[in-house]
Structure formats: C-alpha cells, structure tokens
Design a protein around this motif. Structure first.
Motif, PDB file in Angstrom:
ATOM      1  N   VAL A  62      -7.860  10.481  -3.060  1.00 11.08           N
ATOM      2  CA  VAL A  62      -7.496   9.411  -2.131  1.00 11.08           C
ATOM      3  C   VAL A  62      -8.465   8.235  -2.261  1.00 11.08           C
ATOM      4  CG1 VAL A  62      -7.376   8.808   0.320  1.00 11.08           C
ATOM      5  CG2 VAL A  62      -6.321  10.925  -0.500  1.00 11.08           C
ATOM      6  N   MET A  63      -9.748   8.536  -2.348  1.00 13.19           N
ATOM      7  CA  MET A  63     -10.749   7.481  -2.469  1.00 13.19           C
ATOM      8  C   MET A  63     -10.571   6.711  -3.777  1.00 13.19           C
ATOM      9  SD  MET A  63     -14.899   7.833  -2.126  1.00 13.19           S
ATOM     10  CE  MET A  63     -14.681   8.947  -0.740  1.00 13.19           C
ATOM     11  N   ALA A  64     -10.260   7.417  -4.863  1.00 14.90           N
ATOM     12  CA  ALA A  64     -10.048   6.753  -6.153  1.00 14.90           C
ATOM     13  C   ALA A  64      -8.874   5.785  -6.089  1.00 14.90           C
ATOM     14  CB  ALA A  64      -9.816   7.801  -7.241  1.00 14.90           C
ATOM     15  N   VAL A  65      -7.816   6.178  -5.412  1.00 15.29           N
ATOM     16  CA  VAL A  65      -6.652   5.293  -5.270  1.00 15.29           C
ATOM     17  C   VAL A  65      -7.013   4.058  -4.446  1.00 15.29           C
ATOM     18  CG1 VAL A  65      -4.298   5.117  -4.364  1.00 15.29           C
ATOM     19  CG2 VAL A  65      -5.035   7.210  -5.522  1.00 15.29           C
ATOM     20  N   LEU A  66      -7.776   4.240  -3.384  1.00 13.14           N
ATOM     21  CA  LEU A  66      -8.208   3.100  -2.573  1.00 13.14           C
ATOM     22  C   LEU A  66      -9.092   2.151  -3.381  1.00 13.14           C
ATOM     23  CD1 LEU A  66      -8.950   4.842   0.847  1.00 13.14           C
ATOM     24  CD2 LEU A  66      -7.297   3.018   0.462  1.00 13.14           C
ATOM     25  N   VAL A  67      -9.961   2.709  -4.218  1.00 11.37           N
ATOM     26  CA  VAL A  67     -10.788   1.854  -5.077  1.00 11.37           C
ATOM     27  C   VAL A  67      -9.907   1.066  -6.039  1.00 11.37           C
ATOM     28  CG1 VAL A  67     -12.490   1.887  -6.947  1.00 11.37           C
ATOM     29  CG2 VAL A  67     -12.856   3.289  -4.909  1.00 11.37           C
ATOM     30  N   TRP A  68      -8.930   1.730  -6.639  1.00  9.86           N
ATOM     31  CA  TRP A  68      -8.041   1.073  -7.604  1.00  9.86           C
ATOM     32  C   TRP A  68      -7.288  -0.105  -6.990  1.00  9.86           C
ATOM     33  CZ3 TRP A  68      -2.748   0.278  -7.907  1.00  9.86           C
ATOM     34  CH2 TRP A  68      -2.261  -0.133  -9.157  1.00  9.86           C
ATOM     35  N   CYS A  69      -6.829   0.071  -5.757  1.00 15.23           N
ATOM     36  CA  CYS A  69      -5.964  -0.968  -5.176  1.00 15.23           C
ATOM     37  C   CYS A  69      -6.733  -2.043  -4.414  1.00 15.23           C
ATOM     38  CB  CYS A  69      -4.902  -0.349  -4.272  1.00 15.23           C
ATOM     39  SG  CYS A  69      -5.516   0.483  -2.803  1.00 15.23           S
ATOM     40  N   ILE A  89       0.658   9.197   3.320  1.00 18.91           N
ATOM     41  CA  ILE A  89       1.726   9.282   2.328  1.00 18.91           C
ATOM     42  C   ILE A  89       1.379  10.258   1.206  1.00 18.91           C
ATOM     43  CG2 ILE A  89       3.033   7.973   0.602  1.00 18.91           C
ATOM     44  CD1 ILE A  89       2.705   5.525   2.432  1.00 18.91           C
ATOM     45  N   MET A  90       0.137  10.228   0.730  1.00 23.72           N
ATOM     46  CA  MET A  90      -0.217  11.003  -0.456  1.00 23.72           C
ATOM     47  C   MET A  90      -0.558  12.456  -0.173  1.00 23.72           C
ATOM     48  SD  MET A  90      -2.557   8.513  -2.851  1.00 23.72           S
ATOM     49  CE  MET A  90      -2.798   9.881  -3.988  1.00 23.72           C
ATOM     50  N   SER A  91      -1.240  12.721   0.935  1.00 21.48           N
ATOM     51  CA  SER A  91      -1.832  14.051   1.124  1.00 21.48           C
ATOM     52  C   SER A  91      -0.799  15.089   1.531  1.00 21.48           C
ATOM     53  CB  SER A  91      -2.950  13.985   2.171  1.00 21.48           C
ATOM     54  OG  SER A  91      -2.435  13.608   3.429  1.00 21.48           O
ATOM     55  N   VAL A  92      -1.140  16.341   1.325  1.00 20.98           N
ATOM     56  CA  VAL A  92      -0.300  17.458   1.729  1.00 20.98           C
ATOM     57  C   VAL A  92      -0.425  17.638   3.226  1.00 20.98           C
ATOM     58  CG1 VAL A  92       0.095  19.935   1.452  1.00 20.98           C
ATOM     59  CG2 VAL A  92      -0.697  18.565  -0.493  1.00 20.98           C
ATOM     60  N   GLY A  93       0.682  17.723   3.913  1.00 26.13           N
ATOM     61  CA  GLY A  93       0.616  17.985   5.353  1.00 26.13           C
ATOM     62  C   GLY A  93       1.278  17.010   6.271  1.00 26.13           C
ATOM     63  N   PRO A  94       0.823  15.757   6.378  1.00 29.27           N
ATOM     64  CA  PRO A  94      -0.335  15.116   5.740  1.00 29.27           C
ATOM     65  C   PRO A  94      -1.661  15.527   6.386  1.00 29.27           C
ATOM     66  CG  PRO A  94       0.714  13.582   7.220  1.00 29.27           C
ATOM     67  CD  PRO A  94       1.550  14.825   7.267  1.00 29.27           C
ATOM     68  N   ILE A 142       0.828  -1.205   0.000  1.00 30.72           N
ATOM     69  CA  ILE A 142       0.000   0.000   0.000  1.00 30.72           C
ATOM     70  C   ILE A 142       0.865   1.259   0.000  1.00 30.72           C
ATOM     71  CG2 ILE A 142      -0.188   0.123   2.512  1.00 30.72           C
ATOM     72  CD1 ILE A 142      -2.960   0.893  -0.041  1.00 30.72           C
ATOM     73  N   ALA A 143       2.055   1.192   0.603  1.00 24.76           N
ATOM     74  CA  ALA A 143       2.967   2.337   0.605  1.00 24.76           C
ATOM     75  C   ALA A 143       3.484   2.617  -0.802  1.00 24.76           C
ATOM     76  CB  ALA A 143       4.127   2.077   1.558  1.00 24.76           C
ATOM     77  N   ILE A 144       3.807   1.556  -1.542  1.00 24.67           N
ATOM     78  CA  ILE A 144       4.283   1.728  -2.919  1.00 24.67           C
ATOM     79  C   ILE A 144       3.178   2.322  -3.786  1.00 24.67           C
ATOM     80  CG2 ILE A 144       5.057   0.482  -4.967  1.00 24.67           C
ATOM     81  CD1 ILE A 144       6.489  -1.457  -3.106  1.00 24.67           C
ATOM     82  N   VAL A 145       1.956   1.826  -3.612  1.00 32.33           N
ATOM     83  CA  VAL A 145       0.818   2.366  -4.372  1.00 32.33           C
ATOM     84  C   VAL A 145       0.659   3.859  -4.095  1.00 32.33           C
ATOM     85  CG1 VAL A 145      -1.688   2.306  -4.607  1.00 32.33           C
ATOM     86  CG2 VAL A 145      -0.406   0.166  -4.497  1.00 32.33           C
ATOM     87  N   ALA A 146       0.728   4.244  -2.830  1.00 35.95           N
ATOM     88  CA  ALA A 146       0.553   5.655  -2.463  1.00 35.95           C
ATOM     89  C   ALA A 146       1.651   6.521  -3.076  1.00 35.95           C
ATOM     90  CB  ALA A 146       0.551   5.795  -0.947  1.00 35.95           C
ATOM     91  N   ILE A 147       2.896   6.047  -3.056  1.00 33.03           N
ATOM     92  CA  ILE A 147       4.004   6.833  -3.621  1.00 33.03           C
ATOM     93  C   ILE A 147       3.857   6.961  -5.126  1.00 33.03           C
ATOM     94  CG2 ILE A 147       6.499   6.820  -4.016  1.00 33.03           C
ATOM     95  CD1 ILE A 147       6.780   5.527  -1.240  1.00 33.03           C
ATOM     96  N   LEU A 148       3.477   5.868  -5.805  1.00 27.70           N
ATOM     97  CA  LEU A 148       3.298   5.910  -7.256  1.00 27.70           C
ATOM     98  C   LEU A 148       2.233   6.927  -7.644  1.00 27.70           C
ATOM     99  CD1 LEU A 148       3.460   2.110  -8.177  1.00 27.70           C
ATOM    100  CD2 LEU A 148       5.162   3.860  -8.701  1.00 27.70           C
TER     101      LEU A 148
END
Length: 306
Positions: free
Chosen positions: A169-176, A245-250, A125-131
């Motif tokens: 973020v939700m779209a990435v979770l759906v994808w993975c 990992i993905m969001s600004v701040g986070p 999941i970390a690799i997915v978030a970084i990609l």
C-alpha cells in the motif's frame, strides 16, 4: 478613512469566514459532541455516555493497530516520497552534464520525464488502487506473472501476506504522489539563480555538495510544507482510499493494513457505532494536529532569501 478601510476588509471576510465556520469548524464541534454519545448513526435517538467511548477506544487493540499503521504512513511516506522527488527534480534541473553555453543543465529529455512523473496525478486515486490491485493479484497479476516468467516459482501473495500488505500500500502511495512533488520542486529549483551553482562548481564543489549546501536550504520552506501535506494525505483521504480498495477485507489480512480513517468508516457504516467512530475521529484529529505541529517545530529554520 481608517474606519472605512476596516469595514471594507470585514465586508470581504465575513462571507468566507461564515462558510468556513459552518462547513469546517461546526462539523468538528459536532464530532466532539457525538463522541460523548452512543449514537448509532441510523437513528436520531441517542444518549450521553460520558467518556465511555474514550475508555473503550483506549482498550481497543484494533485502534492501537490502526494508530500504529497511520503513524508509520505519516512518517515513512513523506520521507520516501519527498526524498525521491528531490532527487528526481535535482537531476532534471541541475544533474545533467555540461553543455555548450550552459554550465548548469538537467539531464537530456527532462521535459518528457516531468510529464512521465506527473502522469499518476492525472489518474483518480480509485483507478490507481484498482489497477494495482490487479497488478498484485497473486494468481493472475502482472507482477507475479513477470516473476514466474523469469524463474521465480515461490512468488509472494503481496496483499494477502500480513507482513507485506502495508508495504505494498505504501509503495502505491509513493508511486502516485511522487510526481506532484517532482514538478513542485522543479519549479522551486528553476527559480534559484544559476550563478549560485556555477560559482560553487568553479570552487570545486560536487553535485552532492551543491544539493545539500545550495538547493536544499533554499527549498527548505517548500520541503517542510510538502512534509506536512504528505503527512495529512497519509492520515486522510488518500490513505483511506488506497487501503479500502486494495486491501483484503478491507483492512486485512488480520488488520495488517487498517488505518485510522478506515476504522472510522467501518465503525460508523459497518458496525453502526457512529458515536464510537467520532471518538476515533477526534483521536485522528489530535494525531494530525500533533504531526503538523511537530514537523513545523522541528523543521523550523532561519528563512533564506535570494
């Protein structure tokens, strides 16, 4: 003989039950206890503060934002993910054209599609978030680069836009996560006798009708379990990892992607308020249990056997 049987059962259960109590139940009890303290997490010294942490939580605007985002993920993520997974699994198993010797078949290349859909599960999941963090980069990301290449000059900032960040973020979770349920539902559909579908088609039923009259009712227990699992996943580790990992701040911008697990983490390790963090954790536990109970209650149906 009966006494010997009970001793045998207890002998097998005592060790796993003891491990469960030590590593699962006891941490919950500790969290509830610490939620009534001012523990910083950095010092063994703390004192009881009663319900002060709970009062603070109820007056905390960031907590309510985080709760809203977590509930959105728990409701919408399973709805989209399971809906897509059911559609893809149905097409891979039942939705193809009739072939010689088989009235019911999946689309051509269904074996390859199953592997392709399942591929995101192989990645961490970390690799997915970084990609996807690189893909959604507003300046050099692949997505905005593609949009500019086809003539869109006014491209969005995606993770930098408070209105879009949570949806990304939700779209990435759906994808993975969709691929896992495609394989799960495909296994369930493969166990449904083909005679059911053939009889329905002979009676003039469409694919749409066979899905809602045959496939979905016979898979309902699996769908219900998947809904609970997806809700817990959205409220737990995967939702936290993607946002962190993905969001600004986070959690940004402007707390637009902050979810309860992330707020627990930030309160404990960034702000040094472990007692308050455990209070939010107790609220997260209540939300998760309530979600699972509501789904199991609303989705309860008479069990169908075949």
């Amino acid at each position: 003989m009966q006494h010997g049987k009970y001793r045998f059962i207890v002998g097998f259960l005592v060790v796993p039950m003891a491990l469960y109590v030590i590593f699962v139940i006891w941490p919950f009890i500790q969290s509830i206890y610490y939620s009534f303290t001012d523990w910083t997490g950095l010092s063994p010294d703390f004192k009881m503060v009663g319900f002060d942490n709970y009062t603070k939580m109820l007056d905390d605007d960031i907590f309510w934002k985080s709760l809203q985002h977590s509930v959105m993920l728990a409701i919408l993520l399973p709805l989209v993910t399971l809906g897509l997974a059911l559609f893809f699994a149905f097409m891979l198993n039942v939705g193809g054209r009739r072939r010689k010797g088989a009235a019911i078949a999946g689309v051509r290349g269904s074996g390859f599609y199953k592997i392709a859909y399942f591929f995101p599960q192989v990645l961490s999941i970390a690799i997915v978030a970084i990609l996807f963090q690189f893909a959604f980069d507003p300046a050099q990301g692949m997505i905005n680069g593609t949009l500019k290449a086809v003539g869109f000059d006014d491209v969005p900032t995606w993770l930098g836009d408070p209105q879009l960040a949570l949806w990304v973020v939700m779209a990435v979770l759906v994808w993975c996560t969709t691929g896992f349920f495609v394989v799960l539902f495909s296994a369930g559909m493969a166990s449904i006798p083909k005679d059911f579908y053939e009889a329905a088609l002979l009676d003039g039923a469409s694919r749409f009708t066979t899905f809602f009259r045959i496939t979905l009712p016979l898979l309902w227990d699996t769908v219900q379990s998947g809904w609970v699992y997806m809700g817990i996943l959205a409220l737990g580790a995967e939702g936290f990892a993607i946002v962190h990992i993905m969001s600004v701040g986070p959690g940004g911008p402007d707390y637009s992607t902050t979810v309860l697990p992330l707020y627990v983490y930030q309160s404990a390790f960034r702000d040094g308020q472990a007692g308050y963090a455990t209070t939010i954790g107790v609220a997260l536990l209540i939300v998760t249990l309530a979600f699972a109970a509501i789904v199991m209650r609303v989705g309860r149906r008479e069990r169908l056997e075949f």
